[in-house]
Write an enzyme that holds these catalytic residues in place. Structure first.
Site, short mmCIF file in Angstrom:
data_model
loop_
_atom_site.label_atom_id
_atom_site.label_comp_id
_atom_site.label_asym_id
_atom_site.label_seq_id
_atom_site.Cartn_x
_atom_site.Cartn_y
_atom_site.Cartn_z
N THR A 324 37.35 32.88 41.78
CA THR A 324 36.15 33.42 41.14
C THR A 324 36.05 34.92 41.40
O THR A 324 36.75 35.47 42.25
CB THR A 324 34.87 32.77 41.67
OG1 THR A 324 34.58 33.30 42.97
CG2 THR A 324 34.97 31.27 41.72
N ASP A 325 35.16 35.57 40.71
CA ASP A 325 34.75 36.92 41.10
C ASP A 325 33.57 36.77 42.07
O ASP A 325 33.13 35.67 42.39
CB ASP A 325 34.38 37.74 39.86
CG ASP A 325 34.53 39.23 40.09
OD1 ASP A 325 34.52 39.68 41.26
OD2 ASP A 325 34.65 39.97 39.09
N TRP A 326 33.05 37.90 42.51
CA TRP A 326 32.06 38.00 43.59
C TRP A 326 30.82 37.15 43.30
O TRP A 326 30.07 37.41 42.36
CB TRP A 326 31.68 39.46 43.75
CG TRP A 326 30.87 39.82 44.94
CD1 TRP A 326 29.51 39.87 45.00
CD2 TRP A 326 31.35 40.21 46.23
NE1 TRP A 326 29.11 40.28 46.25
CE2 TRP A 326 30.22 40.50 47.03
CE3 TRP A 326 32.62 40.35 46.79
CZ2 TRP A 326 30.32 40.92 48.35
CZ3 TRP A 326 32.73 40.75 48.11
CH2 TRP A 326 31.60 41.03 48.87
N ALA A 327 30.61 36.10 44.11
CA ALA A 327 29.40 35.26 44.08
C ALA A 327 29.15 34.60 42.73
O ALA A 327 28.02 34.21 42.43
CB ALA A 327 28.17 36.08 44.48
N ASP A 328 30.19 34.41 41.93
CA ASP A 328 29.94 33.95 40.56
C ASP A 328 29.68 32.46 40.43
O ASP A 328 29.17 32.04 39.38
CB ASP A 328 31.10 34.38 39.65
CG ASP A 328 30.89 35.78 39.10
OD1 ASP A 328 29.72 36.17 38.96
OD2 ASP A 328 31.87 36.48 38.83
#
Length: 785
Positions: A324-328
Site C-alpha cells: 500500500t501507500d502511506w496509511a491507505d
C-alpha cells in the site's frame, strides 16, 4: 547467478554467526528455517514454501505489516524521535516479538542520516528479527533521485528532468548509482520509479513522473528497473535493490489536478495511456509495486479486486509484492468512507489483493487481520499468497544470508565517479526553449545580473524528496554544492556577476510563500550589466502540500520579470520548477528561456556550462508546456481539440495553444533531416518493418540530437490521436557530420485500444513523421489482440 545464490544459502548459518545475528537464544524455529535454506537442492520457491509452513498465523500477518521508523525509536511520542537517533529496545522488541512485523520504512524525524547511522540502526533491527522470528526485516525508502535520506549521497535530476534527457541509458546509470548507494545505506528496497503519467500540468507530482507520453515513460521505466535491479534482475547482487514501481494505477489522472482527489477514467483511456508503462516495467522484472492512493470511478484502488487481482496479478501476471501507500488501508475508513471500520478496511484491501500494509504508525492492522482470518472473512490462502510474495523478495535479496552489510562494503558511495553521472544527467536534461538572436551562449567576459528567488538556493535545484520529504532541509546538507549564482560566479568570474534576488521564498513556511519583495533593488542592480539572468520557478513541495489554485507563475515573480525587461537589458529566463508554471504574460519580453526542471545538486554547474557554451544543450520537453490555464492538454490529443497550423504547433485560436510543444528543445547548432525511408509502404499488422532517416549537423559545434519518430493514424474506428511517439534515439554529431538513424518497428506498435477495450491494429492509411520529414504508408489488414 540466481542458481549460484541459492546454493550459496547453504552457508547462511555460518554467515549469521559472522554478522552477529545468531546466538544460543535463537528459537528452534529459526534453526529449522536456517536448516531449510541450507538445503541446496531446493529452489527459492521451494525454500519459501518450507519456511511458510513453519510460520504461525501471527508471524505471517506480521510479515504483511510495515511500520515507520519513528515507531521504534526513543522519543516523546510515536511521531517524534530524540536526537541523536537511537532505537528504543523495548519498542523494537514489542514490534517484532509481539507483532512479528516484517518491514520498516522511512527515516526518523523526516531527515537524512549518514550511511554509518543507517547501518547501525538497521543492523540492530535485523538482529532482533533474526533472533525472534528467523526472518529478516525488509527495509524500504523513497530513493527517487538518489538515496533521498542519506547524507552525502549522489543526487540526480528528478524524474521529469531525467525524461528530458531522452536518454534511457543515462537513466539506467543514474538508477544503478542510486541502487549502489541505497544498499550502502543498508537499505535493500527502493520505492521507485514512479510510472504514473504526468498528463495534468497542475498535479503536484508531475515532476516525479517521466512526463505525458506513455512510450517515453515506458522506456525510461525499463531503464530504471535495469539500473535498480540489474538487467537479469538478480537481487542477490549486493549493489542492487528491489525496485517498487508506483502508483498502480491512474494516479495523476485526477480531474481537479490536486493530489489524491478522485479520477473518472474510462477503461479505454486507462488502457491506452496509463497501463502500458506498468506492463513494461512488470515485463522488465520489477519485483514490487505500490498502489494508487486515489479513487477511480468512485472505487478506491486499494479496495479494488478488479484492479489489484484481476488486472494486476492475473492479466498482467505480476508475481511480486504489492504494498500500500502511506496509511491507505486506514484511509478506506477515515477518508474514502467505503469501510465502516478499520477492521472492515483491512478485510477489503487484503481480499482485493494487497500483500503488505504501510500502516505506518500503529499495530492495529495485525490483530484485525488475525481476527478476520479466524472468523473466515479473509481466506488463509490469501494470507499465504501474500507472505510467499514477501518472503521471496527477502530471499532473492539475500537478506536471510546477510541481513545488513558491513561498514566499508561500498567504497564508491558519493564518489567522483557517481557525481560525474549526476552532472551528465543534469547537463543533458536542461532544455533551451527560446534563444532570440542567438543571445546564448554568453561571452565569458559578460557582465551579468543574477536575480530571482531560485538563483541562490540548493533547495529549489533539488525539489522535494531531498534529505527530507518536502526538501526543506536541503540547505543543511547541500552546502558543498553550488547554487546557480555560485556556479555562474565560478564560470564567469565573481567580479562580472552581481546578485539581487528581487523576490525570496519564505523557507520556513509553505512552499509558495514569498518574502523580501524588493523589485526596485533588482532593477537598480541591472545598471551596467550586459545581460540579466532571471531565475524563477517554484520552491520545493510534493504530494498534497504542493496543491495549487493558479498555474500562472506567482504574481511577484511576474512583476519582477516585467520590471527587469523594461530596463532594456536582455533577460535570460531560467526556469527551475517541478511543473510548467505559466509564463505567457511576459514570455514575449524574454530574450531566452532555459528550463532546468529540478536538476539536482549539480544543476547549477551544468547550467553555467550551458550558458557559457562549454556544453551544448540537448534536452527536450517531456510534456507540452501550456500557454493558458484553460488550455491544458497533451500532444497526443484528439483532432477536435486543436486546429493544426503545422506539425506540432497550433493557431492562436486553437483550444491547445502550447507555449512550447512536447519534444521541443533548441541547440547551439542546427540539424537537417532528409531521406526518410520505410522498408515497405504496405505492411502486415504483425510484421516487422524499419524506418530510416538521415540527420546532419549543419552548424559549427558538436551537438546531441533526439531523433523522434511519430506515427499518425489518418482514419480509425476510434477517433485517432493527433500523433503518437513510437521510437526515439539520442545521437551525437560533430559539425558537418551525418548519420543514418534506423528504427525497427512492428505493426503492433501502431495498435490502439478499441471500443471493446482490446488492442487493435486497423487496416488503412498512416503517416510517419521525423523532424520536418514525413511519409505515408498503409497497413494491409486488421487484427485484434
Amino acid at each position: 547467478m540466481k542458481n549460484i545464490f541459492v546454493k550459496g544459502l547453504a552457508t547462511a548459518a555460518l554467515c549469521s554467526v559472522l554478522y552477529g545475528f545468531n546466538s544460543p537464544e535463537v528459537p528452534q524455529k529459526q534453526k529449522e528455517n536456517i536448516e531449510i535454506v541450507m538445503n541446496s537442492n531446493l529452489s527459492i520457491e521451494e525454500k519459501v514454501d518450507k519456511i511458510l509452513m513453519q510460520l504461525t498465523l501471527e508471524e505471517k500477518v506480521g510479515q504483511m505489516t510495515q511500520i515507520t521508523l519513528d515507531v521504534i525509536t526513543k522519543g516523546e511520542n510515536v511521531f517524534v524521535s530524540d536526537e541523536p537517533l537511537e532505537l528504543d529496545k523495548k519498542l523494537l522488541e514489542e514490534a517484532i516479538k509481539k507483532y512479528k512485523i516484517g518491514s520498516v520504512l522511512n527515516t526518523a524525524n523526516n531527515r537524512a542520516r549518514t550511511p554509518e547511522k543507517w547501518n547501525e540502526i538497521i543492523t540492530q533491527i535485523q538482529k532482533v528479527a533474526m533472533k525472534e522470528i528467523g526472518v529478516p526485516v525488509l527495509y524500504g525508502v523513497d530513493a527517487i533521485h538518489g538515496t533521498t535520506y542519506t547524507a552525502g549521497a549522489t543526487f540526480f535530476p528528478q524524474q521529469i528532468g531525467m525524461a528530458a534527457t531522452w536518454n534511457p541509458e543515462l537513466n539506467r546509470q543514474g538508477a544503478s548509482v542510486t541502487a549502489y548507494e541505497t544498499r550502502a545505506s543498508s537499505i535493500p528496497w527502493d520505492f521507485s520509479p514512479v510510472l504514473d503519467m504526468g498528463r495534468n500540468p497542475a498535479w503536484p507530482r508531475i515532476w516525479e513522473t517521466y512526463g505525458e507520453d506513455v512510450y517515453l515513460t515506458s522506456q525510461m521505466g525499463i531503464a530504471a528497473i535495469d539500473g535498480y535491479e540489474g538487467k537479469d534482475n538478480d537481487l542477490s547482487d549486493p549493489t542492487k535493490v528491489a525496485a517498487c514501481i508506483k502508483h498502480f494505477i491512474g494516479y495523476g489522472s485526477e480531474r481537479s489536478g490536486k493530489d489524491r482527489t478522485p479520477s473518472y477514467l474510462p477503461e479505454i483511456e486507462l488502457r491506452e495511456h496509463y497501463l502500458p508503462s506498468y506492463k513494461a516495467a512488470i515485463d522488465a522484472g520489477a519485483h514490487t509495486i505500490m498502489i494508487n492512493s486515489g479513487i477511480i470511478n468512485g472505487v478506491p484502488v486499494h479496495a479494488s479486486y478488479e484492479m489489484l487481482t484481476k488486472l494486476l496479478k492475473e492479466e498482467l501476471g505480476f508475481e511480486g509484492l504489492v504494498v500500500t501507500d502511506w496509511a491507505d488501508i486506514e484511509n478506506l475508513h477515515n477518508r474514502d468512507k467505503v469501510a465502516v471500520s478499520h477492521k472492515e478496511a483491512v478485510k477489503q484491501s487484503i481480499n482485493a489483493g494487497i500483500d503488505m500494509s504501510m500502516v505506518p504508525y500503529n499495530f492495529d492492522f495485525a490483530p484485525y487481520l488475525i481476527e478476520l482470518v479466524n472468523e473466515g472473512e479473509v481466506p488463509m490462502s490469501r494470507i499465504d499468497d501474500a507472505v510467499k510474495r514477501i518472503l521471496k523478495v527477502k530471499m532473492e535479496l539475500g537478506l536471510f544470508e546477510k541481513p545488513a552489510p558491513k561498514k566499508g562494503d561500498y567504497p564508491k558511495f558519493g564518489s567522483k565517479e557517481h557525481e560525474q553521472v549526476a552532472y551528465n544527467a543534469a547537463s543533458e536534461s536542461i532544455t533551451l526553449l527560446k534563444n532570440d538572436k542567438g543571445i546564448l551562449p554568453l561571452s565569458k567576459d559578460s557582465k551579468i545580473l543574477v536575480a530571482g528567488p531560485n538563483a541562490n538556493s540548493m533547495r529549489t535545484l533539488n525539489g522535494g524528496w531531498t534529505y527530507s520529504w518536502q526538501g526543506e532541509k536541503t540547505e543543511e546538507f547541500a552546502q558543498d554544492y553550488n547554487t546557480i549564482l555560485e556556479s555562474v560566479q565560478n564560470e564567469f568570474g565573481k567580479d562580472n556577476v552581481k546578485f539581487a534576488s528581487g523576490v525570496e521564498y519564505k523557507h520556513d513556511g509553505l512552499y509558495h510563500e514569498e518574502q523580501n519583495i524588493d523589485i526596485d533593488a533588482a532593477v537598480k542592480a541591472a545598471e551596467g550589466v550586459d545581460v540579466i539572468l532571471l531565475c524563477l520557478g517554484e520552491n520545493t513541495y510534493t504530494e498534497t502540500p504542493g496543491n495549487l489554485h493558479d498555474l500562472y507563475i506567482s504574481q511577484n515573480q511576474r512583476k519582477l520579470a516585467e520590471a527587469l525587461a523594461k530596463t532594456g537589458k536582455p533577460v535570460v529566463l531560467v526556469l527551475n520548477e517541478g511543473r510548467p508554471r505559466l509564463i505567457s504574460q511576459f514570455e514575449g519580453d524574454m530574450s531566452a528561456v532555459v528550463q532546468t526542471f529540478l536538476p539536482g545538486n549539480f544543476g547549477g554547474d551544468a547550467l553555467a556550462d550551458i550558458l557559457s557554451g562549454d556544453v551544448n544543450p540537448s534536452g527536450k520537453l517531456p510534456y507540452s508546456y501550456p500557454m493558458y490555464p484553460n488550455s491544458l492538454g497533451t500532444y497526443d490529443h484528439k483532432p477536435s481539440e486543436a486546429s493544426e497550423k503545422m506539425e506540432g504547433m497550433y493557431d492562436y485560436n486553437s483550444s491547445l495553444p502550447f507555449q512550447y510543444p512536447f519534444g521541443f528543445g533548441l541547440s547551439y547548432t542546427t540539424y537537417e533531416y532528409s531521406d526518410i525511408k520505410i522498408s515497405s509502404e504496405s505492411i502486415l499488422p504483425s510484421a516487422d518493418f524499419t524506418v530510416s532517416i538521415t540527420v546532419k549537423n549543419t552548424g559549427k559545434v558538436e551537438g546531441k540530437e533526439v531523433v523522434q519518430l511519430y506515427t499518425k493514424d489518418l482514419y480509425a474506428s476510434i477517433t485517432p490521436d493527433n500523433k503518437r511517439l513510437r521510437r526515439f534515439e539520442k545521437i551525437t554529431l560533430k559539425p558537418g557530420e551525418s548519420k543514418v538513424v534506423t528504427f525497427e518497428l512492428n505493426g503492433k506498435d501502431l495498435a490502439f485500444i478499441g471500443a471493446d477495450n482490446k488492442k487493435l491494429v486497423e487496416a488503412g492509411d498512416f503517416k510517419l513523421m521525423i523532424g520536418n520529414q514525413s511519409k505515408g504508408f498503409k497497413v494491409s489488414e486488421s487484427i485484434s489482440f
